[in-house]
Write a protein that holds these residues in place. Sequence first.
Motif, mmCIF file in Angstrom:
data_model
loop_
_atom_site.group_PDB
_atom_site.id
_atom_site.type_symbol
_atom_site.label_atom_id
_atom_site.label_comp_id
_atom_site.label_asym_id
_atom_site.label_seq_id
_atom_site.Cartn_x
_atom_site.Cartn_y
_atom_site.Cartn_z
ATOM 1 N N ILE A 21 0.844 -1.197 0.000
ATOM 2 C CA ILE A 21 0.000 0.000 0.000
ATOM 3 C C ILE A 21 0.872 1.237 0.000
ATOM 4 O O ILE A 21 1.828 1.342 0.773
ATOM 5 N N GLN A 22 0.550 2.169 -0.899
ATOM 6 C CA GLN A 22 1.257 3.449 -0.954
ATOM 7 C C GLN A 22 0.221 4.551 -0.990
ATOM 8 O O GLN A 22 -0.819 4.415 -1.626
ATOM 9 N N PRO A 24 0.089 8.835 -1.447
ATOM 10 C CA PRO A 24 0.774 10.137 -1.555
ATOM 11 C C PRO A 24 0.486 11.047 -0.360
ATOM 12 O O PRO A 24 1.376 11.763 0.104
ATOM 13 N N ARG A 25 -0.747 10.983 0.145
ATOM 14 C CA ARG A 25 -1.081 11.862 1.275
ATOM 15 C C ARG A 25 -0.336 11.432 2.534
ATOM 16 O O ARG A 25 0.115 12.274 3.316
ATOM 17 N N ASN A 27 2.588 9.947 2.532
ATOM 18 C CA ASN A 27 3.976 10.352 2.299
ATOM 19 C C ASN A 27 4.189 11.830 2.617
ATOM 20 O O ASN A 27 5.197 12.205 3.228
ATOM 21 N N SER A 28 3.240 12.670 2.173
ATOM 22 C CA SER A 28 3.351 14.107 2.468
ATOM 23 C C SER A 28 3.383 14.333 3.971
ATOM 24 O O SER A 28 4.182 15.129 4.476
ATOM 25 N N ASP A 33 9.127 8.772 1.564
ATOM 26 C CA ASP A 33 8.449 7.872 0.622
ATOM 27 C C ASP A 33 8.314 6.502 1.271
ATOM 28 O O ASP A 33 9.315 5.821 1.513
ATOM 29 N N VAL A 34 7.086 6.105 1.547
ATOM 30 C CA VAL A 34 6.855 4.867 2.293
ATOM 31 C C VAL A 34 6.030 3.885 1.476
ATOM 32 O O VAL A 34 5.044 4.264 0.852
ATOM 33 N N ALA A 35 6.455 2.652 1.472
ATOM 34 C CA ALA A 35 5.606 1.551 1.005
ATOM 35 C C ALA A 35 5.288 0.704 2.225
ATOM 36 O O ALA A 35 6.175 0.395 3.017
ATOM 37 N N ALA A 265 -4.560 6.331 4.516
ATOM 38 C CA ALA A 265 -4.265 5.134 3.708
ATOM 39 C C ALA A 265 -5.415 4.122 3.736
ATOM 40 O O ALA A 265 -5.298 3.055 3.140
#
Lengths: 311, 311
Positions: A21-22, A24-25, A27-28, A33-35, A265
């Motif tokens: 699961i990735q 963008p929100r 990560n911000s 940058d997280v997976a 997420a």
Amino acid sequence: MSEAHSPARPFHEAVRPTTIIQSPRLNSRLGVDVAIASETFQHTGSFKFRAALYVALNVPHPAVITASSGNFGQAMAYACRLTGKACTVVMPSTSAQVKMEAVREFGATVDLIDVKIISRADRVAELALEHPEAYIASAYDDPYVIEGNASLGDEILEQARQADTLIAPLGGGGLTAGLVTAVRRNGATIQVFGAEPLLANDGARSLREGRLVSNDGEPQTLADGARTISLGRRNWEILRDGLAGIVEVPEEQIREAVRLLFSLANLKVEPTGALAVAALLTEPERFRGQAVWCVASGGNVDPGLYRDLIA
Amino acid sequence: MSEAHSPARPFHEAVRPTTIIQSPRLNSRLGVDVAIASETFQHTGSFKFRAALYVALNVPHPAVITASSGNFGQAMAYACRLTGKACTVVMPSTSAQVKMEAVREFGATVDLIDVKIISRADRVAELALEHPEAYIASAYDDPYVIEGNASLGDEILEQARQADTLIAPLGGGGLTAGLVTAVRRNGATIQVFGAEPLLANDGARSLREGRLVSNDGEPQTLADGARTISLGRRNWEILRDGLAGIVEVPEEQIREAVRLLFSLANLKVEPTGALAVAALLTEPERFRGQAVWCVASGGNVDPGLYRDLIA
């Protein structure tokens, strides 16, 4: 599905691939940058099924006995059902009703004890005498458990060739020992960090002191999967040189990570399952600019507690 | 991830594959073998990103205008960011703050209106006059939207060769029209059912009467993604012969489905996203013994509402 009553199948057919699961929100918000490798949709809702199935497929015993009021009990019950073994799970009589029901739904025997009268370990020893045919399974300090958990590491490494860092919850050390084992045998360079509750920081203290140390009693962290007295001995031997470090996570960051995973997420995790993301909240500078993978280890949480957490 | 500022990429690289979830405990409870195609981890948290991206990649206009207080607005905003287009989303000034923020986080302009003074449609018409360069996107009644949603059908059909039935939420009909389109072009025999709130049953009434009928006003169902006045005209043309039926779902079954997905599958869904599983609770006999796929269309739900639902 119909697999529930099918005969034993090889490990890799029965385990669900991890869900990546990735967001963008997210990560911000995290500045990284997280997976997320989520094991919340693994059979029985946590990575523990990997360990339990590996035990069930590899020991010749027709029965398994374990003590667990949490995810390992449910996982062992289902793994035994899939492999046609009998299963007994020792649980405190004060355990949540839903946890007992989950174990029973998978056909295992729940052995309730009053922990004021007998300890879990003593009751398991009693049962072992009564059932010499049974394998006694530890939830973390067991070579089959470590090997089963290493399968998650293998899967992550297939996807995470460019990643710098892999962070996973740390309790008894079975998961991180499995991940380190996978990194070593794959010759990977990714750094593995443990995310441990500050309230249950025996692992971090062990690393600092260079010897296996214990908590005085069961730590009352929200992350109930990490309420272990100490790392397992087998795990410690792997982790003492295998971990790049341990982040000690305050309770508030655990709560915040559960909330963020829910809101940014759409991921339901249990508090223990949020520890790796909580580590990023705890030490953001340590991981800034890196490509990070976080293991969300499980999703089984009491609805009442979860309601409080997302408020 | 870094894709946020990368140039447009082909559709199939940018869309996340759907997440397939199976739970033996959920199957036991439902009495049906169910696979869930979850779009809750799609970019922006719902299947709407498929439609929005298909629009953004295929219209030549440098800007897109849409009216949406829900998932389509967020999806269109992110799709426009990925493709370098300007985006304006018309929203009632009474919309939840978190929804406005999500749209703004993706770089779109939020155009707030007082719906007592001007309707969404009239405001969109005003903006269209001011911005003749912009494409006006409907959230469901648009050929690009249907085609984008058909991509979910293609993915499901690859996995669901043996399945009897596919159930998906029905609001404006964009999702089910896309699924029927995919079934037809793949020559598949799976039956497609819509799951529509009983409080917003214009679709079921349209099928019964053989003509497109409307609700009198916006239906106040918990499933806010299905609060449409009527099916879109393009969707109706596809659905009138393409659907095997529509299950009319009472509100209590929507609530129960949200709870079951939370507790037995670790899946966070919004009420609209629970409609397909709720259809199985509403008419269990209709689907007994079948292999069923359910679309969980989205996961974006206000934390306060979600807390009430899982209580």
